[in-house]
Design a protein around this motif. Structure first.
Motif, PDB file in Angstrom:
ATOM      1  N   ASP A   1      -0.049  -2.196  -4.664  1.00  0.00           N
ATOM      2  CA  ASP A   1      -1.321  -2.724  -5.147  1.00  0.00           C
ATOM      3  C   ASP A   1      -2.484  -1.834  -4.770  1.00  0.00           C
ATOM      4  O   ASP A   1      -3.532  -1.865  -5.391  1.00  0.00           O
ATOM      5  N   ILE A   2      -2.320  -1.090  -3.696  1.00  0.00           N
ATOM      6  CA  ILE A   2      -3.415  -0.275  -3.196  1.00  0.00           C
ATOM      7  C   ILE A   2      -2.888   1.125  -2.949  1.00  0.00           C
ATOM      8  O   ILE A   2      -1.781   1.293  -2.436  1.00  0.00           O
ATOM      9  N   VAL A   3      -3.654   2.128  -3.356  1.00  0.00           N
ATOM     10  CA  VAL A   3      -3.241   3.506  -3.124  1.00  0.00           C
ATOM     11  C   VAL A   3      -4.196   4.142  -2.124  1.00  0.00           C
ATOM     12  O   VAL A   3      -5.409   4.018  -2.247  1.00  0.00           O
ATOM     13  N   LEU A   4      -3.608   4.795  -1.123  1.00  0.00           N
ATOM     14  CA  LEU A   4      -4.387   5.452  -0.078  1.00  0.00           C
ATOM     15  C   LEU A   4      -4.628   6.887  -0.527  1.00  0.00           C
ATOM     16  O   LEU A   4      -3.693   7.656  -0.643  1.00  0.00           O
ATOM     17  N   MET A   5      -5.889   7.255  -0.805  1.00  0.00           N
ATOM     18  CA  MET A   5      -6.139   8.571  -1.378  1.00  0.00           C
ATOM     19  C   MET A   5      -6.076   9.705  -0.365  1.00  0.00           C
ATOM     20  O   MET A   5      -5.559  10.762  -0.639  1.00  0.00           O
ATOM     21  N   GLY A   6      -6.628   9.498   0.807  1.00  0.00           N
ATOM     22  CA  GLY A   6      -6.673  10.590   1.782  1.00  0.00           C
ATOM     23  C   GLY A   6      -5.417  10.637   2.629  1.00  0.00           C
ATOM     24  O   GLY A   6      -4.479   9.882   2.421  1.00  0.00           O
TER      25      GLY A   6
ATOM     26  N   ILE B   1       0.859  -1.183   0.000  1.00  0.00           N
ATOM     27  CA  ILE B   1       0.000   0.000   0.000  1.00  0.00           C
ATOM     28  C   ILE B   1       0.894   1.230   0.000  1.00  0.00           C
ATOM     29  O   ILE B   1       1.910   1.259   0.690  1.00  0.00           O
ATOM     30  N   SER B   2       0.537   2.246  -0.786  1.00  0.00           N
ATOM     31  CA  SER B   2       1.277   3.498  -0.688  1.00  0.00           C
ATOM     32  C   SER B   2       0.310   4.664  -0.690  1.00  0.00           C
ATOM     33  O   SER B   2      -0.759   4.589  -1.287  1.00  0.00           O
ATOM     34  N   PRO B   3       0.660   5.757  -0.005  1.00  0.00           N
ATOM     35  CA  PRO B   3      -0.211   6.926  -0.013  1.00  0.00           C
ATOM     36  C   PRO B   3      -0.155   7.644  -1.358  1.00  0.00           C
ATOM     37  O   PRO B   3       0.828   7.500  -2.093  1.00  0.00           O
ATOM     38  N   ALA B   4      -1.188   8.413  -1.676  1.00  0.00           N
ATOM     39  CA  ALA B   4      -1.250   9.093  -2.963  1.00  0.00           C
ATOM     40  C   ALA B   4      -0.129  10.121  -3.089  1.00  0.00           C
ATOM     41  O   ALA B   4       0.250  10.496  -4.183  1.00  0.00           O
TER      42      ALA B   4
END
Lengths: 63, 724
Positions: free
Chosen positions: B652-657, B638-641
């Motif tokens: 695989d997953i992007v953290l939008m906020g 997971i990585s932040p936007a």
């Protein structure tokens, strides 16, 4: 049973009408923002006059 | 990144071919379009606030929020910049991220999705009409009436199947050519066999026609296909659009004249000017200027590093305080940034070998179905002594009944429900199998700077400092874009009169306050000895220097997240490229037992690979370029936007906020969805166990096929919707 000769075309015709309406709504981009549409009904922003239309950003579907 | 550098990135798609021109011809007035991602909008109130707030700004022609995609499309007259709009939205209380218009134009038109929807609509129309006729046949229409109804059904069904079934036929043909038996082969076979047998039966006044089954099959499977496509399209577009956060343009110095050019046209030896606040687009050596650079995204160091002539800088770093001129040593694909991204691509390949539950099910299912159908054909040929028509009817019935209608919906329905839930929580699922992999996680590895912390320092000891000194420091700090100075200026609102303020790039800010010289900056520069803590020093005249100490601000939700993960019995690690005291401090604050500091990118990747090799299932959460190797090596990432491109690509997953707490939602929802997927497989398998023997003995009727198909598809969909 003769009535079938009328009823079947009528039922098919009505179905086709529905299909055409669906095709039209799809091409008019009415499924782009279902969540927004359901939320917008609660706001009284455009109650008196409709909002100016979004210019089509997709050249394939000029509405 | 400065405002002008952005113009190219946000120009309308039509102008993409001609960089520099950022206007669309719409009458005589300039009209520019900007699309912003707004992870925070969620209700009718948000829509009005954002739209009204934006329209109140001068120069805005039109603003429209799309709540489904959580973005706003804004038209303005060219006087506004993206930064302006983002700042205005922030004032309204909404976080906003710019999106790449060029990438948008290719994802937004979404031709495939619309075609699928059209086919879905057509097959729904056909299904309903044929069902109407079929009900008459099932309830006892005989002879001429039955034949007529079959014929009308056929007239509707055949064109529908030919039009709507194309996605299946194409992919079945492709998989046959590649020598594989995909899920689409039995599907296509069932549709074609059902239609052709029905045509034959209709012309021979047969009792059973499977037109309804053929069309219904097409409809349900198209539904699954559409859901699948939509989830993937959202993920793909998110990845592409966010790519625009990189610097697309750079200021190049040619014959003493500054010129804006696209980064892709830069070559080795060019002189590039980087203004304070701009991101370095290439690898290079500083030829002129002194400044400090922020390397946190690349190395995880939370403190800026001083730089000057002769020092090397790398693409992706951010120039903070002074203007720099660089001689390019590597551009484009040769930069260390791009090379690292390539390494990631290799690691990604390795991970793509993960087989999803659906694939595994299809692999077991397809051969079984074909063998069953052929056996039924052979056995009945033998029993009836060569009644071809009857045997083919049986084998078609077996194919239709076993056709993976529910199986085709089992995974997409759950994944759609789950990613919808996560999207609302501010998480974008980029990979189709991410949920399944996430469900297995037992170890979580965090990066520090920019992941658990915001990479933004926060002053610690302000209340203990005399108000006068605070005001002086804040006044000096206000002119600098150094992160420590900015944090200080933000935290202390009082200002005072300081004359002759100037910034000495790489050292600090000095000025004259009530006649005495004052300095704010590095310990050595103001004549102090630096301690272990991150600090900036203030010296007034010849008084003793006063330290202002800082700690990195925690990302909202970080404490809850770590506590929650530990409570679930997960092993939590903290890996950082930052210095030991800073890492230790954070580990203590969050009570993370395992931590390592000053760890190199290779070290991170090796540590994560080691855990994976031990048989652990690792979730890596990171944002920097130094994390990309680890992100790619982990089971799921997971990585932040706000992360660098390469890191977002690798995850695989992007953290939008900004809030990191949704990560725990993601873990919970993923475990639930895998449970639902398994249940769905069990449901569809259960239906087959009941229906197949009936079909094998030759008792299957079109009515039974229709019932089995619709009931199993509906149960599977409803089960997916139970996701909480």
């Amino acid at each position: 049973m003769e009535v079938l000769a009328i009823l079947i075309p009528v039922s098919l015709g009505l179905g086709l009408l529905g299909l055409l309406a669906f095709v039209w709504s799809l091409r008019a981009r009415q499924y782009d923002d279902p969540d927004g549409d359901s939320a917008r009904i609660l706001s009284d922003d455009y109650d008196d006059a409709p909002a100016p239309r979004d210019p089509p950003s997709d050249p394939d579907y000029p509405d | 990144m400065s405002a002008t550098e952005y113009q190219g990135a946000v120009a309308c798609p039509g102008c993409a071919a001609t960089p520099g021109a950022a206007t669309t011809a719409s009458g005589a007035a300039r009209r520019e379009e900007v699309v912003l991602s707004l992870p925070g909008v969620h209700c009718a109130g948000c829509i009005s606030t954002v739209e009204r707030g934006l329209k109140a700004l001068p120069g805005i022609a039109d603003a429209r929020v799309n709540l489904t995609m959580k973005r706003a499309r804004i038209h303005h007259d060219g006087t506004r910049t993206v930064e302006d709009l983002i700042a205005a939205l922030e004032k309204l209380g909404y976080e906003a991220l710019p999106l790449d218009m060029v990438a948008l134009s290719s994802t937004e038109t979404d031709r495939v999705g619309r075609e699928l929807l059209m086919r879905l609509g057509v097959s729904f129309f056909a299904m309903m009409n044929i069902m109407l006729l079929s009900v008459a046949v099932w309830s006892g229409a005989a002879d001429a009436t039955r034949d007529l109804f079959h014929m009308i059904s056929g007239a509707i069904a055949l064109p529908t199947v030919i039009f709507a079934g194309q996605p299946f036929f194409k992919s079945a043909w492709a998989s046959l050519k590649a020598g594989r038996l995909g899920m689409d082969v039995p599907i296509s076979l069932a549709i074609i066999l059902a239609s052709s047998i029905s045509v034959y039966e209709t012309f021979n006044s047969g009792h059973h026609a499977y037109f309804d089954a053929a069309v219904m099959l097409t409809f349900f499977l198209l539904g699954g296909r559409y859901l699948d496509h939509r989830t993937r399209a959202v993920a793909r577009s998110a990845a592409q659009e966010l790519a625009a956060l990189e610097v697309p343009r750079a200021m190049v110095l040619r014959d003493g004249v500054e010129e804006m050019v696209a980064v892709s046209t830069l070559s080795v030896g060019d002189l590039v000017v980087i203004r304070p606040g701009g991101r370095v687009p290439v690898d290079g050596v500083v030829t002129e200027g002194a400044s400090e650079i922020d390397r946190s995204l690349l190395t995880g160091e939370s403190l800026p590093v001083p730089t000057g002539p002769g020092k090397a800088v790398a693409a992706g770093e951010v120039n903070l305080t002074g203007r720099l001129t660089l001689r390019v040593t590597a551009a484009g694909k040769d930069t260390s940034l791009a090379r690292m991204a390539e390494l990631v691509a290799v690691a990604e390949e390795a991970r793509n070998t993960y087989t999803s539950l659906a694939d595994r099910a299809a692999r077991a299912y397809s051969p079984l179905v074909h063998i069953l159908s052929f056996t039924a054909f052979g056995v009945w040929m033998w029993i009836t002594g060569g009644d071809l028509r009857f045997a083919i009817n049986i084998s078609a019935a077996v194919l239709i009944i076993t056709c993976p209608c529910a199986l085709g919906l089992a995974v997409p329905a759950v994944v759609t429900a789950a990613s919808g839930k996560l999207f609302r929580a501010g998480l974008l699922i980029k990979s189709g199998t991410a949920l399944e992999r996430l469900a297995t996680v037992d170890t979580v590895v965090f990066d520090k700077t920019g992941t658990l912390t915001l990479g933004r320092p926060e002053p610690l000891n302000l209340p203990g400092i005399a108000p006068e000194s605070r005001a002086v420091a804040a006044t000096l700090a206000a002119i600098s874009s150094h992160p420590l100075a900015q944090a200080l200026a933000e935290a202390e609102q009082d200002r005072t009169q300081v004359e002759e303020i100037r910034e000495v790039p790489g050292y600090g800010i000095e000025g004259r306050w009530q006649g005495t010289p004052v300095r704010l900056g590095r310990a050595a520069w103001v004549g102090a000895t630096g301690g272990a803590l991150t600090a900036t020093w203030l010296r007034i005249g010849s008084d003793a220097p006063i330290p202002f100490t800082f700690a990195d601000r925690l990302r909202p939700g970080a404490e809850d997240l770590v506590r929650g993960l530990m409570a679930q019995g997960m092993e939590v690690h903290l890996l950082s490229g930052d210095v030991a005291p800073a890492v230790e401090d954070l580990a203590k604050r969050l009570s993370i037992p395992h931590w390592q500091a000053e760890i190199l990118p290779e070290g991170k990747a090796a540590f994560v690979s080691g855990l994976v090799a031990e048989g652990r299932s690792v979730l890596m959460v990171g944002d920097g370029l130094n994390d990309t190797g680890a992100l790619a090596a982990a089971t799921v990432s997971i990585s932040p936007a706000s992360a660098l491109d390469a890191a977002r690509v690798a995850s695989d997953i992007v953290l939008m906020g900004q809030d990191i707490a949704p990560v725990s939602d993601a873990l919970r929802i993923s475990r639930q969805s895998v449970k639902r997927i398994r249940e769905n497989f069990a449901i569809s398998f259960g239906y087959n166990i009941v229906a197949v023997p009936v079909a094998l003995v030759g008792l299957a009727s079109p009515l039974l096929a229709a019932l089995a198909m619709s009931i199993s598809s509906i149960t599977v969909t409803l089960n997916a919707l139970r996701l909480k």
